[in-house]
Design an enzyme around this catalytic site. Structure first.
Site, short mmCIF file in Angstrom:
data_model
loop_
_atom_site.label_atom_id
_atom_site.label_comp_id
_atom_site.label_asym_id
_atom_site.label_seq_id
_atom_site.Cartn_x
_atom_site.Cartn_y
_atom_site.Cartn_z
N PRO A 197 4.17 5.60 -3.07
CA PRO A 197 5.49 5.34 -3.66
C PRO A 197 5.91 6.32 -4.75
O PRO A 197 6.86 6.05 -5.49
CB PRO A 197 5.31 3.94 -4.26
CG PRO A 197 3.88 3.93 -4.71
CD PRO A 197 3.12 4.73 -3.66
N CYS A 198 5.24 7.47 -4.86
CA CYS A 198 5.50 8.38 -5.99
C CYS A 198 6.95 8.82 -6.10
O CYS A 198 7.45 9.04 -7.20
CB CYS A 198 4.59 9.60 -5.90
SG CYS A 198 4.71 10.52 -4.36
N GLY A 199 7.66 8.94 -4.98
CA GLY A 199 9.05 9.41 -5.04
C GLY A 199 10.08 8.34 -4.83
O GLY A 199 11.29 8.63 -4.86
#
Length: 225
Positions: free
Chosen positions: A177-179
């Site tokens: 989910p980093c972006g």
């Protein structure tokens, strides 16, 4: 309930995730009847530190892919084209689903879990054979439409990792989910520039309209209304 700010900054609270999840599941059940419904799995008795807010995750399981049909499926079709969903799994005798070598059945489970660190939803998934053997990522990539694989390779906002499921303590794949916060924020700002805010009830629908494509799951456009 979350404010418009919590949508515009791309993040959700635990309560917001619960509201968005139920709205997503309701819309899916109405507009995507070729699939079984998503179910809400409540989390109970986890630790003494858990707040009184309702926690849980969404689950869609035992989606069947017949890998021999892969070449016959147009790229714009989602997994449901090659799927016979187990809408009443308790009444299904799994022994009748044992495939031949030419028609191997692969099962897929999908969970949408709230990330407390990123404050966004995360898609966890796993694939397995009828005998329960887990599928490697290379095999999974062969099951999903080629356009989904291309989307993943070209993506700048996510990548697939394998780690322990936060609640099941078993290895699952997940879309990192980093972006997520950044592109949801852009999506919210786009809605805001058109004179409206993205309501909480559409957060998960909007999110899954992008994320679901990576694993070959597409949502009907009606769900975005």
């Amino acid at each position: 309930m979350d404010s418009a700010r919590e949508v515009s900054d791309g993040r959700l609270t635990v309560e917001g995730f619960s509201v968005a999840s139920r709205a997503f599941a309701d819309k899916w059940k109405i507009h995507n009847q070729s699939f079984p419904p998503w179910s809400w799995v409540p989390l109970i008795n986890r630790t003494l530190l858990v707040s009184k807010k309702e926690e849980g995750y969404l689950s869609l399981e035992k989606i069947i892919i017949l890998s021999s049909l892969e070449e016959e499926i147009p790229e714009d079709e989602s997994l449901n084209v090659a799927t016979d969903c187990l809408e009443k799994e308790e009444t299904v005798d799994h022994t009748i689903l044992v495939p031949t070598m030419e028609n191997e059945a692969h099962y897929y489970d999908f969970h949408i879990v709230y990330s407390a660190s990123y404050k966004v939803p995360v898609l966890y998934f796993r694939g397995y054979c009828s005998g329960g053997e887990p599928l490697a990522l290379d095999v999974i990539k062969k099951d999903v439409p080629s356009c989904s694989v291309s989307l993943l390779l070209e993506s700048k906002w996510t990548f697939i990792t394998q780690e322990e499921h936060p609640y099941l303590n078993r290895p699952w794949f997940k879309l990192h989910p980093c972006g997520t916060e950044d592109w949801i924020k852009l999506l919210s700002q786009s809605s805001s520039s058109s004179g409206c805010q993205m309501p909480i009830v559409l957060y998960l629908v909007s999110w899954f309209s992008v994320v679901g494509q990576v694993v070959g799951l597409r949502i009907p456009l009606e769900m975005l209304n």
